[in-house]
Design a protein around this motif. Structure first.
Motif, mmCIF file in Angstrom:
data_model
loop_
_atom_site.group_PDB
_atom_site.id
_atom_site.type_symbol
_atom_site.label_atom_id
_atom_site.label_comp_id
_atom_site.label_asym_id
_atom_site.label_seq_id
_atom_site.Cartn_x
_atom_site.Cartn_y
_atom_site.Cartn_z
ATOM 1 N N ILE A 5 0.943 -1.171 -0.155
ATOM 2 C CA ILE A 5 -0.015 0.038 -0.084
ATOM 3 C C ILE A 5 0.824 1.392 -0.091
ATOM 4 O O ILE A 5 2.069 1.331 0.558
ATOM 5 C CB ILE A 5 -0.884 -0.091 1.355
ATOM 6 C CG1 ILE A 5 -1.938 -1.214 1.080
ATOM 7 C CG2 ILE A 5 -1.860 1.140 1.382
ATOM 8 C CD1 ILE A 5 -2.819 -1.581 2.192
ATOM 9 N N ILE A 7 0.953 5.201 0.827
ATOM 10 C CA ILE A 7 0.077 6.147 1.586
ATOM 11 C C ILE A 7 0.545 7.684 0.980
ATOM 12 O O ILE A 7 1.651 7.841 1.074
ATOM 13 C CB ILE A 7 0.355 5.945 3.132
ATOM 14 C CG1 ILE A 7 0.189 4.635 3.657
ATOM 15 C CG2 ILE A 7 -0.364 6.927 3.840
ATOM 16 C CD1 ILE A 7 0.708 4.400 4.891
ATOM 17 N N ASP A 9 -0.449 11.557 1.888
ATOM 18 C CA ASP A 9 -0.873 12.546 2.839
ATOM 19 C C ASP A 9 -0.048 13.892 3.088
ATOM 20 O O ASP A 9 1.262 13.542 3.127
ATOM 21 C CB ASP A 9 -1.570 12.157 4.118
ATOM 22 C CG ASP A 9 -2.436 12.906 4.507
ATOM 23 O OD1 ASP A 9 -2.149 14.083 4.954
ATOM 24 O OD2 ASP A 9 -3.578 12.407 4.985
ATOM 25 N N ILE A 18 -2.182 6.254 9.749
ATOM 26 C CA ILE A 18 -2.620 4.988 8.599
ATOM 27 C C ILE A 18 -1.524 3.957 8.572
ATOM 28 O O ILE A 18 -1.818 2.642 8.746
ATOM 29 C CB ILE A 18 -2.639 5.605 7.241
ATOM 30 C CG1 ILE A 18 -3.879 6.659 7.183
ATOM 31 C CG2 ILE A 18 -3.194 4.442 6.233
ATOM 32 C CD1 ILE A 18 -4.199 7.122 5.802
ATOM 33 N N THR A 52 -3.912 4.880 -0.453
ATOM 34 C CA THR A 52 -4.644 5.766 0.269
ATOM 35 C C THR A 52 -4.529 7.078 -0.127
ATOM 36 O O THR A 52 -3.207 7.627 -0.012
ATOM 37 C CB THR A 52 -4.623 5.378 1.862
ATOM 38 O OG1 THR A 52 -3.281 5.764 2.345
ATOM 39 C CG2 THR A 52 -4.933 4.181 2.172
ATOM 40 N N ASP A 54 -4.925 11.291 0.332
ATOM 41 C CA ASP A 54 -5.570 12.635 0.738
ATOM 42 C C ASP A 54 -6.092 13.309 -0.335
ATOM 43 O O ASP A 54 -5.633 13.280 -1.383
ATOM 44 C CB ASP A 54 -4.552 13.243 1.667
ATOM 45 C CG ASP A 54 -5.041 14.704 2.284
ATOM 46 O OD1 ASP A 54 -6.357 14.527 2.524
ATOM 47 O OD2 ASP A 54 -4.261 15.511 2.812
ATOM 48 N N ILE A 79 -8.197 4.599 -2.389
ATOM 49 C CA ILE A 79 -9.140 5.087 -1.223
ATOM 50 C C ILE A 79 -8.774 6.484 -1.050
ATOM 51 O O ILE A 79 -7.691 6.688 -0.810
ATOM 52 C CB ILE A 79 -9.145 4.060 -0.229
ATOM 53 C CG1 ILE A 79 -9.651 2.820 -0.506
ATOM 54 C CG2 ILE A 79 -10.119 4.708 1.100
ATOM 55 C CD1 ILE A 79 -9.329 1.643 0.476
ATOM 56 N N CYS A 81 -9.040 9.967 1.248
ATOM 57 C CA CYS A 81 -8.999 10.222 2.811
ATOM 58 C C CYS A 81 -9.378 11.607 2.740
ATOM 59 O O CYS A 81 -8.568 12.703 2.084
ATOM 60 C CB CYS A 81 -7.928 10.097 3.289
ATOM 61 S SG CYS A 81 -7.232 8.319 3.001
ATOM 62 N N PHE A 106 -8.987 8.948 11.524
ATOM 63 C CA PHE A 106 -9.240 7.623 11.126
ATOM 64 C C PHE A 106 -9.681 6.693 12.122
ATOM 65 O O PHE A 106 -9.290 6.973 13.076
ATOM 66 C CB PHE A 106 -7.928 7.065 10.525
ATOM 67 C CG PHE A 106 -7.478 7.866 9.164
ATOM 68 C CD1 PHE A 106 -8.192 8.196 8.113
ATOM 69 C CD2 PHE A 106 -6.048 8.449 9.215
ATOM 70 C CE1 PHE A 106 -7.860 8.659 7.058
ATOM 71 C CE2 PHE A 106 -5.771 9.340 8.135
ATOM 72 C CZ PHE A 106 -6.685 9.503 7.227
ATOM 73 N N VAL A 111 -10.991 1.922 8.223
ATOM 74 C CA VAL A 111 -9.874 1.927 7.316
ATOM 75 C C VAL A 111 -9.684 0.602 6.624
ATOM 76 O O VAL A 111 -9.535 0.238 5.385
ATOM 77 C CB VAL A 111 -8.588 2.361 7.870
ATOM 78 C CG1 VAL A 111 -7.492 2.190 7.172
ATOM 79 C CG2 VAL A 111 -8.692 3.692 8.488
ATOM 80 N N ILE A 115 -10.285 -1.036 2.957
ATOM 81 C CA ILE A 115 -9.084 -1.582 2.222
ATOM 82 C C ILE A 115 -9.392 -2.986 1.740
ATOM 83 O O ILE A 115 -9.191 -3.452 0.796
ATOM 84 C CB ILE A 115 -7.924 -1.646 3.096
ATOM 85 C CG1 ILE A 115 -7.383 -0.133 2.982
ATOM 86 C CG2 ILE A 115 -6.743 -2.558 2.642
ATOM 87 C CD1 ILE A 115 -6.343 0.269 4.077
#
Length: 120
Positions: A5, A7, A9, A18, A52, A54, A79, A81, A106, A111, A115
């Motif tokens: 994954i 991330i 943000d 996360i 994920t 933002d 996904i 956020c 979160f 979460v 996922i």
């Protein structure tokens, strides 16, 4: 094999939150990015199973990055956020191909549910 994954943000604290949820639940964090432009580069480099993302970030926002990633891989699982309960942004994100949407702060179970659903 654990799922990789990415991330994305702009807030390091949010990425850490996360990452913590994911690693505790057996997912591998393949990488992190702090804006949309970085996200697109990292996506090309890492080819993660899921991202994920933002929505509100400097340089390139999450929806633009989502569209760019979907150009690279139309089957990309992303996904979104966001802290803001802005309905319009959620709709834009889903129309642009986001699989789901999670709201900050979160909640770990939400979460993981998002996922698992996105990864099928």
């Amino acid at each position: 094999m654990s799922k990789k994954i990415l991330i994305v943000d702009d807030a390091a604290f949010m990425r850490m939150m996360i990452k913590d949820i994911l690693t505790k639940n057996g997912y591998e964090v393949a990488g992190e990015a702090q804006d949309g432009a970085q996200a697109v580069e990292k996506y090309k480099e890492l080819n993660p199973d899921l991202v994920t993302m933002d929505i509100t970030m400097p340089e390139m926002d999450g929806i633009t990055a989502l569209k760019e990633i979907r150009k690279i891989n139309p089957d990309a699982k992303v996904i979104m956020c966001s802290a803001m309960g802005q309905q319009a942004m959620v709709i834009d994100a889903i129309q642009a191909g986001a699989k789901d949407f999670i709201v900050k702060p979160f909640q770990a179970d939400r979460v993981i549910e998002a996922i698992q659903k996105a990864l099928g």
